[in-house]
Design a protein around this motif. Structure first.
Motif, PDB file in Angstrom:
ATOM      1  N   LYS A   1     -38.155 -14.614  -9.717  1.00 35.11           N
ATOM      2  CA  LYS A   1     -39.531 -14.237  -9.377  1.00 35.11           C
ATOM      3  C   LYS A   1     -40.502 -14.569 -10.501  1.00 35.11           C
ATOM      4  CE  LYS A   1     -38.785 -12.474  -5.280  1.00 35.11           C
ATOM      5  NZ  LYS A   1     -39.255 -13.167  -4.081  1.00 35.11           N
TER       6      LYS A   1
ATOM      7  N   LEU B   1     -45.030 -20.701 -11.720  1.00 34.03           N
ATOM      8  CA  LEU B   1     -45.261 -21.946 -10.980  1.00 34.03           C
ATOM      9  C   LEU B   1     -46.507 -21.843 -10.103  1.00 34.03           C
ATOM     10  CD1 LEU B   1     -41.595 -22.861  -9.938  1.00 34.03           C
ATOM     11  CD2 LEU B   1     -43.010 -23.997 -11.653  1.00 34.03           C
ATOM     12  N   LYS B   2     -46.761 -20.658  -9.567  1.00 31.71           N
ATOM     13  CA  LYS B   2     -47.951 -20.463  -8.733  1.00 31.71           C
ATOM     14  C   LYS B   2     -49.233 -20.662  -9.517  1.00 31.71           C
ATOM     15  CE  LYS B   2     -45.923 -17.160  -5.450  1.00 31.71           C
ATOM     16  NZ  LYS B   2     -45.919 -15.763  -4.991  1.00 31.71           N
TER      17      LYS B   2
ATOM     18  N   LYS C   1     -39.804 -26.982  -1.789  1.00 32.81           N
ATOM     19  CA  LYS C   1     -39.739 -26.043  -2.910  1.00 32.81           C
ATOM     20  C   LYS C   1     -41.111 -25.433  -3.192  1.00 32.81           C
ATOM     21  CE  LYS C   1     -35.559 -26.282  -5.046  1.00 32.81           C
ATOM     22  NZ  LYS C   1     -34.798 -25.125  -5.545  1.00 32.81           N
TER      23      LYS C   1
ATOM     24  N   GLU D   1     -41.205 -18.164 -10.420  1.00 30.77           N
ATOM     25  CA  GLU D   1     -42.061 -18.479  -9.276  1.00 30.77           C
ATOM     26  C   GLU D   1     -43.510 -18.112  -9.563  1.00 30.77           C
ATOM     27  OE1 GLU D   1     -40.408 -16.478  -5.935  1.00 30.77           O
ATOM     28  OE2 GLU D   1     -38.595 -17.696  -5.900  1.00 30.77           O
TER      29      GLU D   1
ATOM     30  N   ASP E   1     -42.172 -21.521  -3.090  1.00 30.28           N
ATOM     31  CA  ASP E   1     -42.700 -20.853  -4.290  1.00 30.28           C
ATOM     32  C   ASP E   1     -44.030 -20.168  -4.000  1.00 30.28           C
ATOM     33  OD1 ASP E   1     -40.526 -21.753  -5.702  1.00 30.28           O
ATOM     34  OD2 ASP E   1     -41.592 -23.390  -6.703  1.00 30.28           O
ATOM     35  N   ARG E   2     -44.859 -20.832  -3.193  1.00 28.40           N
ATOM     36  CA  ARG E   2     -46.216 -20.334  -2.948  1.00 28.40           C
ATOM     37  C   ARG E   2     -46.332 -19.540  -1.649  1.00 28.40           C
ATOM     38  NH1 ARG E   2     -50.383 -23.172  -6.075  1.00 28.40           N
ATOM     39  NH2 ARG E   2     -49.320 -24.454  -7.623  1.00 28.40           N
TER      40      ARG E   2
ATOM     41  N   HIS F   1     -47.292 -28.622 -10.338  1.00 31.63           N
ATOM     42  CA  HIS F   1     -46.160 -28.007  -9.635  1.00 31.63           C
ATOM     43  C   HIS F   1     -45.249 -29.114  -9.098  1.00 31.63           C
ATOM     44  CE1 HIS F   1     -45.069 -24.232  -7.042  1.00 31.63           C
ATOM     45  NE2 HIS F   1     -44.008 -24.830  -7.517  1.00 31.63           N
TER      46      HIS F   1
END
Length: 275
Positions: A227, A233-234, A258, A230, A262-263, A241
């Motif tokens: 998490k 990455l957001k 992916k 993630e 993630d989003r 990304h």
């Protein structure tokens, strides 16, 4: 007048499969002690016969731990040295041993661990999943409510998770894990140190498809939550990304999938952006 000395309780690890996996020290201790307290005396007898050791034994298992403890403590106070062994691996780790150890501490009786095989550690080091931090769960609770509570408790841990499972319960356990932990990487280690030793690697959903009909004792090694990764990455732009996964060698279709996961958006939305 010669001073009487209390005995020593030895916690002796035994092989988890391959009988060669016993230490020279463990063999010496088993030869020297006055009594062996065994989880299953029939099982331990096979090991003792293999090692050409003859020694008095007494059964000491989950269902008689409390009853046996007082008698063993008295034997130790009378000066006898006692070895505790389980059917396989290290006593006290999901095996009998914990109660007598607590009693010995209360009575100030010396305890000496004799290191050796431990299924969870061997499965972990061969799994390829991070060993930096891990949480050992033993067997999940059988009660559905307690089981769900335990899984909810650990789902946000970013540590590697380790648990044991019997083959006939594996299918249900994998389903329960998938429902709460989602599709993480997992390694299923079975029949460790035996002829049919096997490591099955994949995601929870992939392992479920391969788990039907598997036999032998199982160790499950599950990656911790990602998490935090993630969330980081957001915060990236979509271009960065995309580059993050491109550097990992993924193709465009895999990258879009992916990013969408993630989003938490529809993958078509990401696909349209990159057209």
């Amino acid at each position: 007048m010669k001073e009487e000395r209390e005995g020593v309780l030895y916690i002796v690890a035994t092989p988890i499969g391959n009988l060669e996996d016993i230490t020279l020290r463990a063999i010496r201790i088993l030869k020297e002690v006055d009594l062996i307290a065994a989880e299953d005396t029939r099982h331990t007898l096979k090991l003792l016969n293999h090692l050409e050791i003859t020694k008095p034994m007494i059964s000491y298992h989950r269902h008689n731990e409390e009853v046996r403890c007082d008698g063993l403590i008295q034997e130790l106070k009378n000066g006898k040295n006692i070895a505790i062994v389980s059917d396989a691996g290290t006593p006290g780790i999901c095996d009998p041993g914990e109660e007598i150890i607590k009693k010995c501490i209360e009575e100030k009786i010396k305890i000496v661990p004799i290191p050796g095989a431990c299924a969870m550690i061997n499965a972990l080091i061969a799994s390829g999943i991070t060993t930096k931090e891990f949480t050992f769960l033993g067997f999940l609770p059988l009660n559905k409510k307690l089981r769900k509570e335990k899984l909810e408790e650990i789902k946000n841990l970013n540590k590697t998770l380790i648990l044991y499972e019997a083959p006939h319960k594996l299918k249900n356990t994998l389903q329960d894990l998938s429902a709460v932990l989602e599709d993480r990487k997992i390694v299923l280690a079975r029949e460790l140190t035996k002829i049919h030793e096997e490591y099955i690697r994949g995601t929870l959903s992939e392992i479920q498809k391969q788990a039907e009909g598997l036999k032998g004792e199982m160790v499950l090694i599950i990656e911790g939550t990602n998490k935090k990764k993630e969330n980081k990455l957001k915060e990236l732009t979509l271009e960065k990304h995309y580059d993050f996964y491109k550097r990992q060698g993924l193709n465009k279709k895999e990258i879009i999938k992916k990013i969408a996961k993630d989003r938490n958006v529809n993958k078509n939305e990401i696909y349209q952006y990159f057209i």
